[in-house]
Design a protein around this motif. Structure first.
Motif, PDB file in Angstrom:
ATOM      1  N   LEU A  52       0.747  -1.242   0.069  1.00 38.19           N
ATOM      2  CA  LEU A  52       0.323  -0.134  -0.163  1.00 38.19           C
ATOM      3  C   LEU A  52       0.612   1.197   0.174  1.00 38.19           C
ATOM      4  O   LEU A  52       0.242   1.956  -0.379  1.00 38.19           O
ATOM      5  N   ARG A  53       2.042   1.242   0.634  1.00 38.79           N
ATOM      6  CA  ARG A  53       2.620   2.570   1.131  1.00 38.79           C
ATOM      7  C   ARG A  53       3.769   2.619  -0.661  1.00 38.79           C
ATOM      8  O   ARG A  53       3.762   3.667  -0.549  1.00 38.79           O
ATOM      9  N   ASN A  54       3.796   1.457  -1.210  1.00 35.01           N
ATOM     10  CA  ASN A  54       4.527   1.571  -2.590  1.00 35.01           C
ATOM     11  C   ASN A  54       3.497   1.866  -3.683  1.00 35.01           C
ATOM     12  O   ASN A  54       3.963   1.795  -4.914  1.00 35.01           O
ATOM     13  N   ASN A  55       2.007   1.301  -3.678  1.00 36.69           N
ATOM     14  CA  ASN A  55       1.401   2.291  -4.236  1.00 36.69           C
ATOM     15  C   ASN A  55       1.213   0.291  -5.433  1.00 36.69           C
ATOM     16  O   ASN A  55       0.925   0.959  -6.612  1.00 36.69           O
ATOM     17  N   ILE A  56       1.674  -0.416  -5.279  1.00 38.70           N
ATOM     18  CA  ILE A  56       1.539  -1.700  -5.784  1.00 38.70           C
ATOM     19  C   ILE A  56       0.612  -2.785  -5.331  1.00 38.70           C
ATOM     20  O   ILE A  56      -0.091  -2.349  -4.560  1.00 38.70           O
TER      21      ILE A  56
END
Length: 283
Positions: A52-56
């Motif tokens: 989620l933090r890396n927009n994956i």
């Protein structure tokens, strides 16, 4: 290429996995399904926030292969955890490392890959170690041996599926699928066999996911900073750490025959890794 960093990362990885193996052994009073549930749930606290933090995307691209990898992986994990209740922990870990042999068989039929005669010789050397263990080590329990061999077979199939997935998926997406499926599977299967953990068992169950996650992360880091032939043999340091834990924590006794059998297995597998890496360089 940073060999020193790779060695450091692999030492952290193998130590983490050895801690996880020993924790599983220590929690022998708790069922394998329940251990699978906690081990997988704990890792989700790392994988989901990372994605989620890396927009994956959590869903990935090849959902069929990702689900298949998860299902095969949870089967291998469960069988290995079951085997630790019947075998010395060092022996169970060593026998689980037979997975590359089964992966090669699957690769021949499913990926149409070819094996060199020398690779068969190395695999024969590794399998001779199994025969030594089975023939001369009185601590080898047949039920435990069956479980760990089945775990190795399914782990070998995991390698083939990961080969098919290739670089089309982010590594954490693959791990996250595995952990989600393992959490659901372990949770469902443990409903009728649930045992309420007591005291420090809660802490140890929580640590399973932590050890597993950091073992995976630092192993990935090691392969990213150095060549495969320099890193892959270091994976087997996990056996040494686990053996030490077995002796120091569980007072396990390893005879000359058991150590010889494990040495033959590891030697055969390391020689195959080195040889295969040289073949890949020539292509």
């Amino acid at each position: 290429m940073d060999v020193k960093s790779a060695i450091k990362f692999m030492l952290i990885s193998t130590f983490s996995f050895a801690c996880m193996n020993s924790t599983v052994k220590y929690l022998s009073g708790i069922g394998a399904y329940q251990i699978v549930f906690f081990r997988s749930l704990g890792s989700l606290f790392f994988t989901v926030p990372f994605l989620l933090r890396n927009n994956i995307s959590l869903l990935g691209n090849n959902k069929v292969l990702l689900v298949l990898r998860g299902m095969v992986g949870v089967t291998a994990m469960t069988l290995f955890f079951m085997s630790t209740k019947y075998l010395p922990i060092g022996t169970a870990v060593t026998l689980r490392y037979m997975a590359p042999i089964f992966a090669s068989f699957f690769a021949i039929f499913l990926l149409k890959q070819k094996m060199k005669p020398l690779q068969w010789l190395f695999f024969a050397l590794a399998f001779s170690g199994v025969l030594v263990l089975k023939g001369f080590d009185s601590q080898i329990n047949n039920q435990g041996l069956l479980y760990v061999f089945m775990a190795s077979i399914f782990s070998g199939l995991v390698y083939v599926i990961l080969n098919k997935i290739g670089k089309s998926e982010h590594p954490v997406v693959v791990v996250n699928y595995f952990m989600v499926i393992a959490t659901i599977t372990g949770g469902i299967l443990t409903i009728n066999t649930w045992i309420n953990p007591v005291g420090t068992e809660w802490i140890l169950l929580a640590l399973l996911g932590v050890f597993g996650y950091f073992g995976q992360v630092y192993m990935t880091k090691a392969f990213q900073v150095a060549q495969t032939n320099q890193v892959a043999p270091l994976k087997y340091i996990e056996v040494i750490f686990t053996l030490l834990f077995g002796v120091l924590i569980f007072a396990e006794i390893y005879t000359i025959w058991s150590l010889l059998g494990m040495a033959l297995i590891i030697a055969g597998l390391i020689l195959n890794v080195i040889y295969k890496t040289k073949l890949d360089k020539k292509k």
